[in-house]
Design an enzyme around this catalytic site. Sequence first.
Site: not given
Ligand code: NAD
Ligand code: GLY
Length: 364
Positions: A129, A151, A193, A235, A245, A249, A253, A256, A260, A273
């Site tokens: 938990r 998130k 972003e 942020k 949100e 917050r 978006n 987005h 999306h 993305h």
């Molecule tokens: P990702 O995590 O898939 O990373 C992209 C690629 O880069 C992967 O193949 C990874 O292995 C590689 N990689 C990572 N670090 C590296 C490095 N230093 N050198 C070489 N390769 C590297 O993609 P992302 O763009 O980081 O994240 C996208 C995800 O984040 C989505 O699932 C999205 O929904 C989520 N997201 C979450 C939030 C949140 O607030 N929680 C906000 C925005 C996006």
């Molecule tokens: N990436 C949008 C948020 O964290 O709210």
Amino acid sequence: VKAVAASARRVVHVAVDESGYDAHIGAGVLAELGTRIMALAPLGPVVIVTNPTVRALYGAAVESSLAGCGIGARIVEIPDGEQYKTLETLELIFDAALSSGADRSSVIVALGGGVVGDLAGFAAASLFRGVRLYMVPTTLLAQVDSSVGGKTGVNRPHGKNLVGAFHQPRGVLADTSTLATLSDREYRAGLAEVVKYGVILDKDLFDLLERESERVLARDEALLVEIVERCIAIKARVVERDEREAGLRRLLNFGHTVGHAIEKVTGYTRFLHGEAVAMGMVAAAKLSEQLGACESGVASRIERLLQALELPATISGDLGRQSLVDAVAFDKKVSGDKVIFVVVERIGHCVQREIDRGLIATAL
Ligand code: NAD
Ligand code: GLY
């Protein structure tokens, strides 16, 4: 990983919950992970969630930093890719943590991009938990966005990020030198972003990106530290005021809703993305102009900056406009025929407006 020069490191405090947490930003801060985790005094094992790509690059540095502080760690490797942001992968993390003797005092470390962060974060939110989470983001997107704000979650066949929890980390180590190994495409997707933060809340950042686009593309280290710091600070201020949100917050978006929709109609495979968000931001700015929310020229200024950063800015003709409009209807932020849409009033200032879904068609 180089040792960090004192002058090049920055700290942003995120004032949520009782104590909040710090994001440490700089080239080489990864080497401090052992010290940061030691300060959390975990009794149970530390569980590092990562994927094979990131482990090959930074796993040894992380393990040696922890070992240098006498901390034993268990590495849990999950497959690389958005398609693995699932409940099945979450089970893999739970089971690896439980069989390594994790307890309520354990810390889960997310070492990787946003996919690893969302999965490790959700695991930390739900294991016993709730156990503590430490973020070590290694993509630009994860450093400026997903590692801060709490998130977490996984995808379902119905859509992305539909199951999850809010769970703030205990700290963030954003080592900008890890960005050197990112592919050009992933790096630029993260820049979308960064542009978004400029448009919604920071005109100076937008101006800086315009002025220094070549240094940005060249991943100039000093500039990266400044950019990541500014984005995390924005942020943090947003999340402090609206963690769940309910209002402010939602500004994050910007771009987005259409972004999306582009991802959805192209099956989440054609665009990253950030690329979809880049096109979505231009569409949102055009709509803002049409609504009279901002003067004309704002959309083309955003478009020029995205092009200078080698991001796609126009939605290609082969994407069916009607399917995009239909996809918008399935967005989480849509109720009935109304859409909560983030519109630009001027660069550095955006507001939310409830608009008719049909209006989006005109901007596409
Ligand atoms: P990702 O995590 O898939 O990373 C992209 C690629 O880069 C992967 O193949 C990874 O292995 C590689 N990689 C990572 N670090 C590296 C490095 N230093 N050198 C070489 N390769 C590297 O993609 P992302 O763009 O980081 O994240 C996208 C995800 O984040 C989505 O699932 C999205 O929904 C989520 N997201 C979450 C939030 C949140 O607030 N929680 C906000 C925005 C996006
Ligand atoms: N990436 C949008 C948020 O964290 O709210």
